[in-house]
Design a protein around this motif. Sequence first.
Motif, short mmCIF file in Angstrom:
data_model
loop_
_atom_site.label_atom_id
_atom_site.label_comp_id
_atom_site.label_asym_id
_atom_site.label_seq_id
_atom_site.Cartn_x
_atom_site.Cartn_y
_atom_site.Cartn_z
N TYR A 38 31.81 17.50 12.70
CA TYR A 38 30.96 17.86 12.83
C TYR A 38 29.16 17.68 12.18
O TYR A 38 28.34 17.42 11.93
CB TYR A 38 30.75 19.52 13.03
CG TYR A 38 29.15 19.94 14.01
CD1 TYR A 38 28.72 19.82 15.18
CD2 TYR A 38 28.90 20.39 13.53
CE1 TYR A 38 27.74 20.45 15.59
CE2 TYR A 38 27.88 21.30 13.51
CZ TYR A 38 27.29 21.24 14.44
OH TYR A 38 26.02 21.85 15.21
N PHE A 39 29.24 18.07 11.08
CA PHE A 39 28.50 18.60 9.82
C PHE A 39 28.17 17.02 9.51
O PHE A 39 26.82 16.49 9.50
CB PHE A 39 28.45 18.99 8.89
CG PHE A 39 28.43 20.60 9.31
CD1 PHE A 39 27.89 21.76 9.66
CD2 PHE A 39 29.96 21.63 8.85
CE1 PHE A 39 27.69 22.87 9.56
CE2 PHE A 39 30.22 22.87 9.57
CZ PHE A 39 28.32 23.52 9.47
N ASP A 66 23.18 25.01 20.97
CA ASP A 66 22.35 24.45 21.43
C ASP A 66 22.66 22.24 20.95
O ASP A 66 22.80 21.76 21.56
CB ASP A 66 21.31 24.15 20.93
CG ASP A 66 20.35 26.01 22.18
OD1 ASP A 66 21.42 26.32 23.45
OD2 ASP A 66 19.49 26.95 22.11
N LYS A 67 22.85 22.46 19.52
CA LYS A 67 22.96 21.50 19.35
C LYS A 67 24.26 20.77 19.63
O LYS A 67 24.01 19.41 19.46
CB LYS A 67 22.74 21.59 17.27
CG LYS A 67 22.19 20.55 16.26
CD LYS A 67 22.46 20.41 14.71
CE LYS A 67 21.15 21.49 14.78
NZ LYS A 67 20.61 22.03 13.34
N PHE A 68 25.32 21.46 19.90
CA PHE A 68 26.59 21.12 19.86
C PHE A 68 26.88 20.10 21.45
O PHE A 68 27.59 19.25 21.11
CB PHE A 68 27.61 21.85 20.33
CG PHE A 68 29.16 21.94 19.92
CD1 PHE A 68 29.78 20.96 19.19
CD2 PHE A 68 29.19 21.64 21.29
CE1 PHE A 68 31.04 20.24 19.21
CE2 PHE A 68 31.09 20.97 21.49
CZ PHE A 68 31.67 20.81 20.60
N GLU A 69 25.36 20.58 22.14
CA GLU A 69 26.00 20.83 22.82
C GLU A 69 24.76 18.81 23.72
O GLU A 69 24.74 18.71 24.67
CB GLU A 69 24.80 21.04 24.66
CG GLU A 69 25.82 22.25 24.31
CD GLU A 69 26.00 24.07 25.51
OE1 GLU A 69 25.10 23.37 25.65
OE2 GLU A 69 27.00 24.49 25.95
N THR A 70 24.01 18.76 22.17
CA THR A 70 23.01 17.54 23.31
C THR A 70 23.42 16.30 23.26
O THR A 70 24.97 16.01 22.69
CB THR A 70 22.00 17.28 21.60
OG1 THR A 70 22.70 16.91 20.50
CG2 THR A 70 21.10 18.70 21.46
N TYR A 71 23.07 15.50 23.88
CA TYR A 71 24.10 13.65 24.46
C TYR A 71 23.78 13.54 22.93
O TYR A 71 25.64 12.93 22.30
CB TYR A 71 22.99 13.58 24.65
CG TYR A 71 23.28 11.39 25.09
CD1 TYR A 71 24.88 12.04 26.37
CD2 TYR A 71 23.13 10.68 24.50
CE1 TYR A 71 25.36 10.60 25.79
CE2 TYR A 71 23.40 9.73 24.28
CZ TYR A 71 24.44 9.16 26.03
OH TYR A 71 25.14 7.81 25.93
N GLY A 72 23.15 13.04 21.44
CA GLY A 72 23.52 12.66 20.29
C GLY A 72 25.21 13.12 20.06
O GLY A 72 25.42 12.22 19.08
N MET A 73 24.89 14.39 19.79
CA MET A 73 25.65 15.06 19.36
C MET A 73 27.46 14.94 19.69
O MET A 73 28.36 14.69 19.39
CB MET A 73 25.61 16.73 18.76
CG MET A 73 26.49 18.06 17.93
SD MET A 73 26.66 16.29 16.05
CE MET A 73 24.79 17.54 15.65
N ALA A 78 32.40 12.69 20.10
CA ALA A 78 33.27 11.86 21.66
C ALA A 78 34.33 10.13 20.22
O ALA A 78 35.01 9.89 20.58
CB ALA A 78 32.94 11.45 22.18
N GLU A 79 32.76 9.72 19.41
CA GLU A 79 33.54 8.51 19.06
C GLU A 79 34.40 8.46 17.81
O GLU A 79 35.14 8.15 17.71
CB GLU A 79 32.05 7.25 18.56
CG GLU A 79 31.29 7.09 19.66
CD GLU A 79 30.16 5.85 19.32
OE1 GLU A 79 29.71 6.83 18.29
OE2 GLU A 79 29.80 5.77 20.27
N ASN A 80 33.98 9.48 16.73
CA ASN A 80 34.05 9.61 16.29
C ASN A 80 35.89 10.97 16.52
O ASN A 80 36.64 10.54 15.59
CB ASN A 80 34.12 11.19 15.11
CG ASN A 80 32.62 10.17 14.06
OD1 ASN A 80 32.89 9.47 13.31
ND2 ASN A 80 31.79 11.78 14.13
#
Length: 131
Positions: A38-39, A66-73, A78-80
């Motif tokens: 995550y970090f 809010d940061k966790f729910e962004t599409y990019g994150m 998910a890829e990782n």
Amino acid sequence: RISDWVGFRFKDDREACYMILYTVACMFTVALDFVTTYFTAERVMEGLGFRTYFGVPLERITTFTDKFETYGMQRALAENTYSYAFPSTFLIPFLIEPLPLVIAPLVLGKLIVRTHPEVQGRDAEEWVAMV
């Protein structure tokens, strides 16, 4: 070691303690991997100037949710997670596991029985038995 050190009276209790401690250790390792992922993803996306759907830069988002729910994150995590899980977690261990747990003891048992004539009968059977 801890389950041996506690001094359980019965083997079953010691093995149950070992399994619980092993499960906790595995869960701790996976949780630590996810936190690190995550970090790392957060730093990379902030460095690349990622924005939310509404155009807000990722650096300006202050709350974890809010940061966790962004599409990019979500996509990066998910890829990782997928690369962490497959093939290194869900495939390779199950392909390699029979080698040290089944084939190696069988080969070593055969060698011991073949080279030691004093090993006979039930002892010889136990040396080549699948554990």
